[in-house]
Design an enzyme around this catalytic site. Structure first.
Site, mmCIF file in Angstrom:
data_model
loop_
_atom_site.group_PDB
_atom_site.id
_atom_site.type_symbol
_atom_site.label_atom_id
_atom_site.label_comp_id
_atom_site.label_asym_id
_atom_site.label_seq_id
_atom_site.Cartn_x
_atom_site.Cartn_y
_atom_site.Cartn_z
ATOM 1 N N LYS A 36 36.338 61.089 58.161
ATOM 2 C CA LYS A 36 37.328 61.689 58.934
ATOM 3 C C LYS A 36 38.664 61.341 58.155
ATOM 4 O O LYS A 36 39.519 61.873 58.028
ATOM 5 C CB LYS A 36 37.193 60.976 60.321
ATOM 6 C CG LYS A 36 38.395 61.273 61.267
ATOM 7 C CD LYS A 36 38.431 60.911 62.667
ATOM 8 C CE LYS A 36 39.663 61.314 63.494
ATOM 9 N NZ LYS A 36 39.594 60.655 64.896
ATOM 10 N N VAL B 183 23.441 44.651 65.543
ATOM 11 C CA VAL B 183 25.145 44.472 65.417
ATOM 12 C C VAL B 183 25.474 43.897 64.268
ATOM 13 O O VAL B 183 25.362 42.671 64.307
ATOM 14 C CB VAL B 183 25.655 44.000 66.815
ATOM 15 C CG1 VAL B 183 27.254 44.018 66.692
ATOM 16 C CG2 VAL B 183 25.331 45.006 67.971
ATOM 17 N N HIS C 153 3.991 93.721 50.228
ATOM 18 C CA HIS C 153 5.193 93.638 51.385
ATOM 19 C C HIS C 153 4.409 93.183 52.670
ATOM 20 O O HIS C 153 4.777 93.740 53.506
ATOM 21 C CB HIS C 153 5.431 94.999 51.363
ATOM 22 C CG HIS C 153 6.042 95.678 50.035
ATOM 23 N ND1 HIS C 153 6.956 95.096 49.353
ATOM 24 C CD2 HIS C 153 5.578 96.494 49.351
ATOM 25 C CE1 HIS C 153 7.197 95.839 48.363
ATOM 26 N NE2 HIS C 153 6.281 96.535 48.442
ATOM 27 N N GLY D 78 20.943 42.657 53.411
ATOM 28 C CA GLY D 78 20.041 42.536 52.134
ATOM 29 C C GLY D 78 20.918 43.219 51.157
ATOM 30 O O GLY D 78 20.707 42.807 49.856
#
Length: 510
Positions: free
Chosen positions: A138, A66, A274, A37
């Site tokens: 990486k 895949v 508080h 797409g």
């Protein structure tokens, strides 16, 4: 060292915001590879695009599962440009260098929100996307990675100002963001499969919001989360750290009370200071509930956080405006009430759009994190053990008092009469001291304790609290029980014809 972008791989689920980047890359002469797409989208812009299949020699298979998992793709991403052996292998296998990876992730989190169908959710677990992102991150020494459309603006700026050149510092910053995106994605998936905490403390909350400061001005702070899902802010300054803490306490308290009780009273108004309730009442109208809540401790109400469970009307707004408060939370506001309340521009008004529904609580301490389920409900049993049964009015007040006491810091004592908090003691190291504090508060504001009831967040280890309260006029008590000397307090109630209820549920709060 700067690197020039010569080739880019683009494969994204969300196409919005992508057009400008594609056109800038094309104008710089960058070779673009893409899939499915995204490829169709790029080609629809009239920009040349090379399908990834031309690199891999395989079409998209297994229903799209895949597409990019291939050495020709990952070699181009991970190949080290300064390592001769890597370059030799890339040349040998005709693997092109990829200098820019623009990949986002399948919308797993959004799918979980939209459906409970496991098959649909599983299909939104991205495999190739995180792998390409991590590979590019990486190898940030050579590759630019953009893992989210929130980074498109940064990339556009680099393309405009540096004409496709990037520094190592810039690439490393984008890599850090990419690892962050992947980490969040993995945590969300893990939490889907393991809803309860497992071997690791896993939580990932996006949307960091810098705060002016933390509990004190010298403490930097952030809030992670999206208050906009719960509230619409109608007026006022930004919520502070302390505001957020008190807003949470206020919402939790008011949510304890249903729409109506057996007498038809529907309106609850609470005043928080508080994190402790310093005033709360249940009445037929909101104005009456406000008046009663304020009367419980008008001194402590100054600068508090207010919350109610019904629409704020003009009459109530006029009354509330008579004091200084930080925040007001309500499910709705009448227009004429808003006009009154917005007269002060710093006054924070929050329209609550959704209930608070946290399923777990965290607290960081020592070198770790404590995790527990929220303290839900009021009591696990109702066991009358005193010298007489509770009256209908006492029972209503005891239920109310027990809920209020649950939201006071331990050791906690709540004195209630006609579903109005008239005295409280909290945060004391001795239960007797908490009772003294509660009695003093009631006396300070001239409350008659005859007919009032007392709730304790934990058991009475001795009968001293019961005796002190009885001498002040209190004749009905509610407590969890569990002391080895429960009999002392029970015997005192039996001897003096006092009502006592054992709930079996302790409500400690630190």
């Amino acid at each position: 060292m700067t690197k020039k972008i010569n080739a880019a791989l683009i494969s994204v689920f969300y196409k919005d915001g992508l057009e400008a980047i594609v056109r800038k890359l094309s104008a710089l002469g960058v070779q673009i590879y893409s899939t499915g797409g995204t490829q169709q989208f790029i080609e629809s812009l009239g920009v040349a695009c090379t399908p990834v299949e031309s690199l891999t020699g395989y079409p998209s298979i297994l229903g799209g599962r895949v597409k990019t998992l291939h050495p020709s793709v990952f070699g181009g991403i991970l190949g080290r440009r300064d390592l001769a052996s890597d370059l030799q292998e890339m040349a040998q296998y005709k693997i092109p260098e990829i200098d820019l990876v623009i990949v986002d992730l399948y919308p797993f989190e959004e799918t979980v929100r939209q459906t409970s169908e496991d098959k649909a959710i599983i299909e939104k677990i991205d495999i190739g996307g995180p792998s390409m992102i991590r590979g590019a991150a990486k190898n940030h020494k050579d590759v630019v990675v953009v893992a989210s459309r929130t980074e498109y603006g940064r990339l556009e700026q680099l393309l405009d100002e540096q004409k496709g050149e990037t520094s190592l510092e810039q690439r490393r910053a984008l890599a850090a963001r990419a690892f962050e995106v992947c980490a969040h994605y993995d945590v969300v998936i893990a939490r889907y499969f393991i809803p309860e905490q497992g071997e690791y403390f896993l939580e990932s909350i996006p949307c960091p919001q810098p705060l002016r400061y933390g509990e004190n001005p010298h403490q930097p702070a952030r809030f992670y989360g999206n208050p906009g899902e719960l509230f619409e802010q109608l007026n006022g300054k930004e919520l502070s750290y302390n505001n957020l803490v008190d807003v949470d306490a206020a919402v939790q308290l008011v949510q304890e009370f249903g729409a109506k009780d057996v007498t038809g009273a529907a309106a609850v108004f609470a005043i928080i200071k508080h994190t402790n309730p310093c005033g709360i009442a249940l009445r037929p109208t909101l104005r009456q509930a406000w008046d009663a809540a304020l009367a419980g401790d008008p001194e402590s109400a100054f600068g508090g956080v207010l919350a109610c469970n019904t629409a704020v009307d003009k009459d109530t707004a006029q009354a509330i405006s008579g004091i200084f408060f930080e925040v007001l939370i309500a499910p709705s506001f009448d227009q004429d009430a808003l006009e009154i309340l917005c007269a002060r521009r710093n006054r924070i008004l929050l329209l609550q759009k959704a209930p608070l529904n946290n399923t777990v609580q965290y607290k960081s301490l020592l070198n770790g994190v404590l995790v527990q389920q929220p303290d839900r409900g009021n009591f696990s049993e109702w066991k009358e053990v005193g010298g007489r049964s509770t009256t209908a009015a006492e029972k209503q007040d005891l239920i109310f008092a027990n809920l209020v006491c649950k939201h006071l810091k331990s050791n906690a004592i709540a004195l209630v009469k006609d579903r109005q908090l008239i005295g409280k003691g909290c945060g004391q190291t001795s239960r007797v001291d908490s009772l003294r504090q509660a009695l003093e508060k009631a006396a300070q504001f001239k409350f008659d304790l005859q007919g009032a009831v007392l709730a304790s967040d934990a058991f009475f280890p001795f009968n001293d609290c019961v005796q002190m309260a009885h001498e002040a006029g209190i004749a009905a008590f509610i407590q969890p029980g569990g002391s080895i000397r429960d009999k002392d307090s029970i015997d005192y109630c039996v001897q003096h014809n006092l009502a006592m209820v054992i709930t079996g549920t302790r409500h400690f709060r630190h």
